[in-house]
Structure formats: C-alpha cells, structure tokens
Design a protein around this motif. Structure first.
Motif, PDB file in Angstrom:
ATOM      1  N   PRO B   2       0.855  -1.193   0.033  1.00 43.17           N
ATOM      2  CA  PRO B   2       0.078   0.036   0.106  1.00 43.17           C
ATOM      3  C   PRO B   2       0.839   1.271   0.085  1.00 43.17           C
ATOM      4  CG  PRO B   2       0.072  -0.848   2.399  1.00 43.17           C
ATOM      5  CD  PRO B   2       0.798  -1.802   1.351  1.00 43.17           C
ATOM      6  N   THR B   3       0.068   2.242  -0.335  1.00 45.00           N
ATOM      7  CA  THR B   3       0.848   3.491  -0.287  1.00 45.00           C
ATOM      8  C   THR B   3       0.380   4.567   0.458  1.00 45.00           C
ATOM      9  OG1 THR B   3      -0.166   4.662  -2.249  1.00 45.00           O
ATOM     10  CG2 THR B   3       1.282   3.338  -2.804  1.00 45.00           C
ATOM     11  N   LEU B   4       1.203   5.569   0.820  1.00 44.88           N
ATOM     12  CA  LEU B   4       0.446   6.660   1.804  1.00 44.88           C
ATOM     13  C   LEU B   4      -0.817   7.322   1.202  1.00 44.88           C
ATOM     14  CD1 LEU B   4       3.399   8.258   3.251  1.00 44.88           C
ATOM     15  CD2 LEU B   4       1.992   7.000   4.516  1.00 44.88           C
ATOM     16  N   GLN B   5      -0.421   7.392  -0.143  1.00 43.02           N
ATOM     17  CA  GLN B   5      -1.694   7.983  -0.955  1.00 43.02           C
ATOM     18  C   GLN B   5      -2.859   7.189  -0.658  1.00 43.02           C
ATOM     19  OE1 GLN B   5      -1.714  10.811  -2.655  1.00 43.02           O
ATOM     20  NE2 GLN B   5      -3.771  10.393  -3.374  1.00 43.02           N
ATOM     21  N   GLU B   6      -2.812   5.896  -0.548  1.00 42.66           N
ATOM     22  CA  GLU B   6      -4.044   4.928  -0.418  1.00 42.66           C
ATOM     23  C   GLU B   6      -4.473   5.153   1.003  1.00 42.66           C
ATOM     24  OE1 GLU B   6      -2.683   1.038  -1.743  1.00 42.66           O
ATOM     25  OE2 GLU B   6      -4.433   0.215  -0.938  1.00 42.66           O
ATOM     26  N   LEU B   7      -3.679   5.310   1.902  1.00 41.63           N
ATOM     27  CA  LEU B   7      -3.981   5.609   3.243  1.00 41.63           C
ATOM     28  C   LEU B   7      -4.840   6.892   3.306  1.00 41.63           C
ATOM     29  CD1 LEU B   7      -3.438   4.320   6.187  1.00 41.63           C
ATOM     30  CD2 LEU B   7      -1.927   6.273   6.523  1.00 41.63           C
ATOM     31  N   ALA B   8      -4.242   7.673   2.749  1.00 42.36           N
ATOM     32  CA  ALA B   8      -4.817   9.086   2.750  1.00 42.36           C
ATOM     33  C   ALA B   8      -6.316   8.984   2.340  1.00 42.36           C
ATOM     34  CB  ALA B   8      -4.151  10.293   1.937  1.00 42.36           C
ATOM     35  N   CYS B   9      -6.620   8.161   1.114  1.00 36.93           N
ATOM     36  CA  CYS B   9      -7.944   8.170   0.618  1.00 36.93           C
ATOM     37  C   CYS B   9      -8.885   7.238   0.952  1.00 36.93           C
ATOM     38  CB  CYS B   9      -7.575   7.880  -0.954  1.00 36.93           C
ATOM     39  SG  CYS B   9      -6.641   9.124  -2.010  1.00 36.93           S
ATOM     40  N   ALA B  10      -8.552   6.081   1.709  1.00 37.88           N
ATOM     41  CA  ALA B  10      -9.141   4.955   2.557  1.00 37.88           C
ATOM     42  C   ALA B  10     -10.229   5.485   3.159  1.00 37.88           C
ATOM     43  CB  ALA B  10      -8.100   4.179   3.397  1.00 37.88           C
ATOM     44  N   ARG B  12     -13.231   4.321   6.137  1.00 34.21           N
ATOM     45  CA  ARG B  12     -12.917   3.524   7.367  1.00 34.21           C
ATOM     46  C   ARG B  12     -12.250   2.528   7.583  1.00 34.21           C
ATOM     47  NH1 ARG B  12     -15.399   1.654  11.977  1.00 34.21           N
ATOM     48  NH2 ARG B  12     -14.589   2.630  14.186  1.00 34.21           N
ATOM     49  N   ASP B  13     -13.171   1.369   6.911  1.00 34.98           N
ATOM     50  CA  ASP B  13     -12.675   0.024   6.750  1.00 34.98           C
ATOM     51  C   ASP B  13     -11.554  -0.129   6.198  1.00 34.98           C
ATOM     52  OD1 ASP B  13     -15.257  -0.415   8.053  1.00 34.98           O
ATOM     53  OD2 ASP B  13     -16.357  -1.218   6.139  1.00 34.98           O
ATOM     54  N   ALA B  17      -8.255  -1.818   8.285  1.00 36.18           N
ATOM     55  CA  ALA B  17      -7.459  -2.899   7.545  1.00 36.18           C
ATOM     56  C   ALA B  17      -5.842  -2.721   7.402  1.00 36.18           C
ATOM     57  CB  ALA B  17      -8.135  -3.271   6.275  1.00 36.18           C
ATOM     58  N   LEU B  18      -5.632  -1.396   6.808  1.00 29.41           N
ATOM     59  CA  LEU B  18      -4.255  -1.138   6.729  1.00 29.41           C
ATOM     60  C   LEU B  18      -3.718  -1.135   7.958  1.00 29.41           C
ATOM     61  CD1 LEU B  18      -4.631   1.775   4.136  1.00 29.41           C
ATOM     62  CD2 LEU B  18      -3.403  -0.293   3.761  1.00 29.41           C
ATOM     63  N   LEU B  19      -4.248  -0.663   9.022  1.00 29.11           N
ATOM     64  CA  LEU B  19      -3.501  -0.661  10.487  1.00 29.11           C
ATOM     65  C   LEU B  19      -3.909  -1.838  11.336  1.00 29.11           C
ATOM     66  CD1 LEU B  19      -4.171   2.970  11.476  1.00 29.11           C
ATOM     67  CD2 LEU B  19      -2.201   1.920  10.078  1.00 29.11           C
ATOM     68  N   ASP B  20      -4.567  -3.059  10.647  1.00 28.51           N
ATOM     69  CA  ASP B  20      -4.978  -4.119  11.478  1.00 28.51           C
ATOM     70  C   ASP B  20      -3.612  -4.751  12.151  1.00 28.51           C
ATOM     71  OD1 ASP B  20      -6.777  -5.994  12.302  1.00 28.51           O
ATOM     72  OD2 ASP B  20      -5.845  -7.341  10.887  1.00 28.51           O
ATOM     73  N   GLY B  21      -3.711  -5.056  13.500  1.00 33.05           N
ATOM     74  CA  GLY B  21      -2.849  -5.659  14.435  1.00 33.05           C
ATOM     75  C   GLY B  21      -1.910  -4.938  14.875  1.00 33.05           C
ATOM     76  N   LEU B  22      -1.769  -3.830  14.333  1.00 30.18           N
ATOM     77  CA  LEU B  22      -0.538  -2.858  14.594  1.00 30.18           C
ATOM     78  C   LEU B  22      -0.166  -2.740  16.249  1.00 30.18           C
ATOM     79  CD1 LEU B  22       1.060  -1.447  12.686  1.00 30.18           C
ATOM     80  CD2 LEU B  22      -0.119   0.728  13.361  1.00 30.18           C
ATOM     81  N   ARG B  32      -9.509   5.172  16.968  1.00 31.90           N
ATOM     82  CA  ARG B  32      -9.320   6.459  17.234  1.00 31.90           C
ATOM     83  C   ARG B  32      -8.364   7.507  16.578  1.00 31.90           C
ATOM     84  NH1 ARG B  32      -9.389   6.411  23.934  1.00 31.90           N
ATOM     85  NH2 ARG B  32     -10.836   4.597  24.065  1.00 31.90           N
ATOM     86  N   ALA B  33      -7.485   6.948  15.820  1.00 32.53           N
ATOM     87  CA  ALA B  33      -6.545   7.686  14.792  1.00 32.53           C
ATOM     88  C   ALA B  33      -7.426   7.944  13.717  1.00 32.53           C
ATOM     89  CB  ALA B  33      -5.348   6.631  14.609  1.00 32.53           C
ATOM     90  N   TRP B  34      -8.318   7.239  13.419  1.00 35.80           N
ATOM     91  CA  TRP B  34      -8.995   7.643  12.111  1.00 35.80           C
ATOM     92  C   TRP B  34      -9.679   9.029  12.179  1.00 35.80           C
ATOM     93  CZ3 TRP B  34     -10.953   6.655   7.294  1.00 35.80           C
ATOM     94  CH2 TRP B  34     -12.143   7.003   6.971  1.00 35.80           C
ATOM     95  N   ALA B  35     -10.012   9.517  13.470  1.00 37.77           N
ATOM     96  CA  ALA B  35     -10.538  10.580  13.800  1.00 37.77           C
ATOM     97  C   ALA B  35      -9.528  11.839  13.518  1.00 37.77           C
ATOM     98  CB  ALA B  35     -11.215  10.926  15.022  1.00 37.77           C
ATOM     99  N   ARG B  36      -8.350  11.289  13.471  1.00 36.80           N
ATOM    100  CA  ARG B  36      -7.020  12.560  13.462  1.00 36.80           C
ATOM    101  C   ARG B  36      -6.700  12.780  12.071  1.00 36.80           C
ATOM    102  NH1 ARG B  36      -4.494  12.867  18.734  1.00 36.80           N
ATOM    103  NH2 ARG B  36      -5.672  11.926  20.060  1.00 36.80           N
ATOM    104  N   ARG B  37      -7.390  12.125  10.777  1.00 38.94           N
ATOM    105  CA  ARG B  37      -7.131  12.424   9.390  1.00 38.94           C
ATOM    106  C   ARG B  37      -7.383  13.992   9.241  1.00 38.94           C
ATOM    107  NH1 ARG B  37     -11.395  10.232   6.913  1.00 38.94           N
ATOM    108  NH2 ARG B  37     -12.355  10.878   8.845  1.00 38.94           N
TER     109      ARG B  37
END
Lengths: 569, 569
Positions: B2-10, B12-13, B17-22, B32-37
């Motif tokens: 994945p790219t950061l671009q992908e993360l930026a456009c993702a 919520r699901d 998924a990109l941060l799963d198991g982190l 909670r990080a989702w709210a920090r975009r």
C-alpha cells in the motif's frame, strides 16, 4: 558586710543602694528587680535580675549592651596579646556594633588568663548577632552575680570543691589526647582506670563513704550507710567515661555532686534513715566498644556476653581489656541490684542543651528521658540535565527530602516535647548542573513518651511515602535505633522540684533529649533527674563544655535538700 | 504494497485494515486515529497513534500494557541468556504487574543481540513504575512504527546513513576509554584528530563539498558553494568532541545531518542560491582544557591567548597540543567570520532532555538557548545536640536550605520557561544526632531571557536572605557562572517550524536548557536550532544516549526543507 536578711528587709532606697552599680549605669535593672520581692536567696536575686533583662524591651537591652564598660583582658597580658586583643576588639565592634562582654573571672571565679580571654573572643567573633547579643547579656549577669557573691560574702565552697575535683579528674586522658589538651577517657584505658582509682580514693579518704569498691565492670561504688546499716538505699550516680575530645562535666557531675553531699553528712556525723549508694558508671558513651550503658546496664542485669568478643580500634577485645584491668567477668551477673533494697535512683547531669542557659536558670527538673527512633533513608529519583529537564518533568530526589525535612520540623513543633532532626543530608556525587537522582538522609525522632514518639514516626513515614508517591520517587527507610522513653517517677520528680524551690529558684520542667544512665535504672527503679545549666548555650561533647562553681553549689544544695526531703518522708 | 496516498484516500474499513494488528488486539488505537485524519505522512500517522494512546483514559493504557505479547529475546540467545531472561522477566512482572516491552529491532532497525536486550531489561527493572509504564508504551509505538515502515515500504535511507556515520565515528575514542567500550573524544587527542580526518574525508569524498579543510583550531569546515560561488552562505554545524564516557550523537548529529543534505544536493547536481558551510566544531565540552566553546568561539573572534598555557591532566599545555596537531596558532584570529557574508546560523542537536520523548515527537523547535546563572552557597547555623536542643531553639542550616530548594522549585514553576536546580546538597560531616550547623548547596538557574533569569536569581537570593534572617543563620553565595540567553532569530525559528510542519508533525516550541555552539554564533549571526528526540527520556552525557535512524531521517528531511525554504525566499 550586708546579709541576705538585710536585703530581704530593706526598703526601696536601701535595696537600690545594696545593688548600686551592679550593671554599670543601668540602674533600671535593680529598680525593676525591686518589684520581684520577696528575694530569699542570692540565686533568686540573680535570676530575678537576669529575668528583668530578659523580659525588658529591646531598646533597654540594647543600651545595656552598648554602654557596658567591660575590658576583659587581664593586666598580665603580653604586648603581643594586647595587640591581638585590639584587633579582635575592633573587629568585634565592627561586626556587632557593641563591645564584647566576657566575665573574665571564669567559671570558678579565679580568673581567666589572657590567652583564654583571647580564644573566647576569637570563637565568638564568628557567631550570629542574635546569639552573641544573648551571650553578652549572660556574661554581664555572670559579672553581676560574682559581684553579688562578693558584696554578700557568699562563697560556693561545695561548688568549688566539685569544680576542683572535676578539674583534677580531667588530668587523666587517653594516650595522644592528653598531649593535644583533649579529654578522652574510654572504657578501661589507663586513664579510665586512673579515674576509677581517683574517685574511689576521694570517696574513701575525703568523703567518708563506708564501703568503696570497683566492681566487675569497673563501676566505682561508694556506700554511705543509713542509721540502720540494712536500711534501704537511695541509688545515685552517673558515668565517668567520656566521648572523644569531650567535656569535663558530662557524667562526672552526677558522681561528684552526691560525693560532696556525703562528705558533708560525714563531716557532720549525720546518718540518714536510708543509705546513699553513689555509683560512678564505667561505661555510658559506647566509644571504645559498641556497648553503650555497659556500666548501668550491669546494675539491671544486662550484659551481652557477645560484647566480650568485640574489638577496639587496636584489635583488643573487650574480654582482653577486662582481664587486663583485673575485672572478674564471671561476677558481672552478681551486679544486678535487687529493687526491693532501693528507694529509687536519682541522677544529676549537665543539661547538654541551651534551655537553662537561655532562661538564665541554674537548675531544671527532668520530666522524662525521651524515647527515640533513628532511621537512615534514601530517596531515588532520576538524575537528569538541570538545563534540559523542565520543572514539571523532574524526579528530583533532593527536593523530596527537603519537603520531608520541613515536615519533620513542622510536625515536631506541633507538640512541645518532641524533637525531630535530619542530621545527615547528602546528594551523592551531586553536580551543579544535574537534577539529583538520589538523596540520602538520616532521621532522629524523640519524644517524652513512646506513643508520642511512635505517632511522630508514623506521620513522618506516611509523609515520606506521600511525597514520593506524588513526585514519582522510590524510597528506603531503615530503622537503626529504637529506645523507649523513661518518664520520671512523679514522687521523685516532685522531690527535685521542691529541692529547686528550696534554693529560691523557679521550677523549670523539661524533657531530656539525650540518653542517660537513668534510662537503664528506669527498668528496675523509680527514677528522676536534675539538670544543671551548661554555659555557652549548653555545648557538650566538646571541650567548650562548661558550668560554673556557683551552679555546682546550687546542685549540691539541691541534692542535699532532696536527701532531707526523703529523710523527712 | 500500500502507499501513503492509499491510506490518505481510504474509507474507515480500509483504514482499519491497513492498520490491522498494529498494537496486537488493541484495535481501539487505530479506530481513534481515524478521527485524526488527514494523515499525510508516516511520521504524522505514527505521532497520531502515539498521541491517541498518550491521551487515552488510564484503563485503556493499562490494558495495552497488560495484553501485549512482545517476547523481545532474540532467537540466537544462549541457554544461559535464556535462563537469565526468565529471571528478569519474572522479576519485572512481579515488580510492575506487566511484562517488559522492548523494541528489539533497535534504533537502527537492524536488531539488538540478546546481551543488549538483557542489559536493557536489567537497567529498566530498577525504574519507577510511572516512568517504566511510559517507556513500555514508547517501545510499543516504536514496534508499531517499524511495522508501518515495513507495510508501506518506507526506509529511512538518509537516517540510516547518518546513524552509520555516527557509529563509525564512535569507533575513535581516547586511550583507555575505547578498551572499556566508552566514548571519550577530547580536544586534539589522537582519536579527536582521527574524527576530524574522518569527517573531512566524508565531506570531500562522499558528500561532494567543494572546499574542505581543518582550520587553525581543528574545526572541520566544508563549503558547498551556491550557484554563485560568492553568494552568501548559510552557516551550520555542531561539535565533534565529547564529554568523558559520553554519547554518540551529542554534537555530531548537527554535523552529519547537513552533510547528508549536501550529499543529496551534490548527487542531484543541485546548487542553491546560497552556499552551505558546515562546521564540525573541534571543542565545545571543555573537557581536556577549560576552554569551552573554543571551536565556535574562534568563528566569532574569541580566543583567549591565556588558554594556551593551560595544562591538561598530563601536564601538556594547550599550546603544545595545538603544535603537536600541526595547527597554526597565529592564524586563529583569521577564523573570525564576517557576518556580512553569511545569512545566519542553524544547528541541529539531540535534545538531551525528556520533553520530545514524552510527547512522542521526533522534532522540536528551539525558541531560545537559556541564559544561566550558577552559584555555590553555604548556610551556617549552630551545630547542636539533636536530642537536647528544642525545636524552637535550633539554628538548623539544613532546613533553611530545604526551604530554599523548595522555593527554587516553586518559583521556577511559576513561568514555563524557567528551570532552577539545587544539584549539590550536603551537610558536611553530618551526624544522625546533631542538628546541622552547616549546609552547602549549589544553584543552577536558567531562563529563556536574561531579564527572566535575573528576576529568578533576584527572588532566590532575596528568599535565601529572608529565610536566614528569620531563622537566625548566616549564608554565603558565590556566583560561579553567568551566561547570557540566546533567543532564536524569529525568521529562522519560523523556517524550522515550517520544516517540521512539512514533515506532517505538530510544531513543539521549547527552550534549550543546555548551552550549544549556536550561543556563540548568536553573538554575530541570527541563529535558530532544531532538536531531535533522544530515546530513554533523552538521557545524554551518557553511553545510553540514543536516537533512531527514523528520527534522523526526519531531521534530514527538515534540514532539506529549511534549505528549500531559504532558497525560495
């Protein structure tokens, strides 16, 4: 020569004439003392004069300081001493604003030499102005007191005798110490055994004790029988060993004062309805061996055989030292006294503190020997850069201990008969630019009763825990000593109080912060102690320890009064 | 991948998924990080995740600590190491209640060996629970950050280069120190001269500087010309000498980070409209000779000829050492820079404090280098018996200093940009049963401005005088150091702020409590500094000093952004 009777009956003009010129031109002191009549004894008059000054307005005291005309340097001073004196005199006046007062008659009234006067001025030049002001006033009182003795023909004969005995005893000092002019008499050294021999000799030859012996631990025991040989005895005494480079009166006063009383009984051919047993305890200070209270402990059946294997700094065991002194170790258990054969235990001791000196009182009555607890502690935080660690992110061990020290002070001030001290305080390897990561400290907590001591300790511990929790620190606190309080037996304390009153002095009741042989005897017998004022704010465990033959005279009078009181009961 | 671009456009699901198991099963952190975009950079995402945890409720943090499944001991551990680990693991769990978290990839991401992991656990076992909790959380963030690098294919290439340079440079250490594994590089020793040689070599051969030289005091000077050779230059750099047994990054980071930037400019064949002059200062720490800031001082025309006669511990004078190194003492005055030829001075430095580490921030912007005042002091009271001196008659020197220490703390807390420290604290020859008659202490007072520093010092002095007057004590206070504050030039500070924002990070403005070469250049040029987070609460002047190659990467990025910013101006 006027008499005290004359003073007591004098009208105001005669009273003032009798005291004329006593404090130079400060006639107001005698005038105010007039209001303090009746004044039955010289001690009472001296205290009244001092108390007038002590309770006067500040301006009056200041003018007394600034107007005194004392020139303490004795006539026999050499030119070099005179030159040195002028330097000191100028420096003193520049520092404090008044000229130094020194009662150059000295504690025995026989005069200090120029070297002693100069040494005293040198010592005091470094003092705090408030302390020095009070010391100068006390010196003026001492000068006035000696002048009163002269005018009324009073000589402290018993006090002088005690003072001279103490001086003679102080000629014995451990090897190396004597040469430096230091007084050190530790358990069973040659000097120590010479002191025992000297005491025993005086008891036997000079005072007329009936039985005198040196017991199995080296205590010197003198018995002056009652009218009935088998009558119960009053036990008294104190220790004759000293700390290293100590004073001449700590302990010894409590042997010599009753000796002087027995001497008078014997000379008068008088027998009391009870015996008087005076013990010079051989070991109280725990200097050569860690066997503190060995002497008085033996009288209550305490002697730890493990002590015998302890070595002194030269590798000599206590057992070897006792054998070398010809002591019979096997007989130590026999020293335990049967409480049924004794009325109680009383002890006279120099105060070793500033209270009586500050109150201008020669004598004080002990209410309790404080119980104590000692701890060594350490607070551990995180050492960090003093420049880069913000205030709110520090784990500073030293400020935590600072908080604790102030809490100890505040808490101990809450009740009059507590003391608490952080005596050791150190940031190990501290640097000017490093936030302290560790801080070591000691705690010394004392109180007149065990519950008060324990409550103090509980609060201090809890505060330490709270400080460390709040600041995110860890701590250790190790108890290193626990000693129980020894409250005075009320009946015996009251006898001392009556004895003090008999001398015309107000009764000042006070705890003993230091431990004394009476603590040990307390375990078997009712006990009470009398304190004698120490000069120089009561400095002790120090060669500067001092008391006057006038105060010793009052102590002998009080002891004699106590004997009479018991005899009359 | 994945790219950061992908993360930026993702949505919520996809984001989750990109941060799963982190963070193991602690999915709430990603939620909670989702709210920090918006989250533009990995640095921004990493900070957001850490900040979510830092600002979460205590229970959530506790469950994260208690549920992590980290087993940091690497597979290659010996049986003895495994046994030792089990002991430590058990002891740690018993002490703290959770298991230790260690990011065993290490600061370079290349893995710690078993011995290093065990040493880290041993060190931390002794820590305070609050500190250790925060450290474990930071280790979990480090593990998550490395996993994010892996998932998004990010490699800190410039950071790794700087890290490796620092490691290579740290192989040179003064005689005796190297053998003990200690890093000590003091002025003009063989190791010091080897470092200069090494830096000059890298500048010339690896980075493509146009001019590289070692100047008359041993500074390594590299110039990368601007498009016009005679264009003004941006001056930057820091020192390459170390304290005894110091860290690898203090000073050196500020040489290596701009070197990495110049290397990139050179590789890209890019010339800026200004020159870049990078100086490795030869002497900042004042270890071998008391000539602190000798290196940067020479650039502002300061060199005290009296220093030349100073001797080091072996009796070698500074003059001899400089001659031995082939330096031309006569040329030192020529080193003074003409301010008209420079834009300003910037310096990158490891923080040497805990602030950035605690805020989970890799970079901070310095607002001012603190001005400082240092004092050594002593309070003198009267030593007296801890048992016999009542609380109200004491002249306790230590409680006075305790009051002062707490005042310093309280006063310095009143304004955010002050620090005050009592780093040295001692009752000389204190005894457990003696009221302290003396107490020695040090004061270190710093502030972002001279008026704030002087006001702090004035208040502290006044409080000391008031405490001593109230308690009847005397004091001495001797000033031993006075250094002026060096506030950042606003325009240059703002450039650093924009550079930090360009990396996606919040700007944290902070004073520098420690002194730096920028303080000297401040006398001639506008200056501003960038701080890089130090691991382990920013410990410095210590071999434990550490920072990650990820943080170094961000420092290089920020420096490059600053160059671009200046170029665009």
């Amino acid at each position: 020569m006027p008499t005290l009777q004359e003073l007591a009956c004098a009208d105001r003009d005669r009273f003032l004439a009798l005291l004329d010129g006593l404090y130079g031109r400060a006639g107001w002191i005698a005038e105010r003392a007039w209001a303090r009549r009746p004044l039955r004894t010289l001690a009472q008059l001296k205290h009244a004069l001092a108390d007038v000054v002590r309770t006067a307005e500040g301006d009056a005291r200041a003018s007394l300081l600034h107007s005194h005309g004392i020139d303490p340097l004795p006539a026999g001073a050499t030119p070099a001493q005179r030159a040195r004196w002028r330097e000191l005199d100028d420096a003193y006046a520049a520092r404090f604003g008044w000229r130094i007062a020194i009662a150059n008659a000295g504690p025995r009234g026989t005069g200090l030499d120029a070297a002693a006067v100069i040494a005293e001025a040198e010592r005091r030049l470094d003092g705090h102005p408030g302390i020095e002001r009070d010391e100068c006033l006390r010196q003026l009182h001492r000068i006035a007191g000696l002048e009163l003795d002269r005018r009324f023909g009073a000589t402290p004969a018993q006090g002088n005798r005690v003072w001279d005995w103490a001086e003679r005893l102080a000629q014995h000092s451990d090897p190396g110490c004597a040469e430096r002019g230091e007084l050190t008499v530790t358990y069973l050294t040659d000097a120590h055994r010479a002191c025992a021999q000297r005491l025993a000799h005086w008891m036997r030859e000079d005072c007329g004790f009936d039985e005198v012996s040196i017991d199995a631990v080296g205590n010197v025991v003198g018995v002056y029988h009652g009218a009935d040989r088998d009558a119960k005895r009053l036990l008294t005494g104190s220790h004759y060993d000293t700390v290293r480079n100590g004073g001449k009166y700590d302990g010894r006063l409590g042997i010599l004062v009753p000796m002087a009383c027995v001497r008078e009984l014997h000379r008068a051919g008088r027998r009391l309805p009870f015996g008087v047993e005076v013990v010079g305890f051989a070991e109280e200070e725990g200097q050569r061996y860690k066997a503190t209270f060995l002497g008085s402990g033996a009288l209550v059946g305490q002697f730890d055989p493990a002590w015998l294997e302890q070595q002194d700094a030269d590798g000599i065991t206590l057992r070897e030292a006792m054998r070398h002194a010809g002591l019979c170790i096997a007989d130590i258990p026999k020293l335990a006294r049967d409480p049924a054969r004794y009325l109680g235990f009383v002890e006279v001791h120099i105060e070793q503190g500033p209270v009586l000196d500050e109150l201008d009182l020669p004598l004080g009555v002990v209410t309790s020997i404080n119980g104590s607890l000692r701890y060594l502690g350490e607070v551990v935080g995180v050492a960090s850069h003093a420049g880069t660690t913000p205030m709110d992110r520090r784990r500073d061990a030293a400020v935590a201990v600072a908080e604790l020290a102030l809490f100890v002070e505040r808490r101990a001030c809450l009740q009059p008969q507590l003391v608490g001290t952080v005596g050791m305080l150190e940031v190990p390897n501290g640097s000017i630019n490093v936030v302290p990561g560790r801080c070591r400290f000691s705690l010394d907590l004392r109180a007149t009763t065990n519950p008060a001591r324990d409550a103090l300790a509980r609060d201090v511990r809890a505060e330490l825990a709270a400080i460390c929790a709040r600041r995110g620190l860890r701590f250790t606190l190790e108890e290193t000593l626990r000693a129980d309080a020894a409250p005075s037996a009320p009946a015996w304390q009251q006898r001392w109080e009556r004895a003090v009153q008999a001398a015309g002095l107000p009764v000042h009741r006070m705890p003993s912060g230091a431990g004394h042989d009476a603590m040990k005897l307390h375990e078997r017998l009712p006990q009470a102690m009398l304190f004698v004022r120490g000069e120089r704010a009561g400095i002790s465990h120090n060669p500067l320890e001092s008391t006057t033959s006038d105060d010793m005279e009052l102590a002998v009078q009080a002891f004699a009064a106590l004997l009479d009181d018991v005899a009359a009961a």
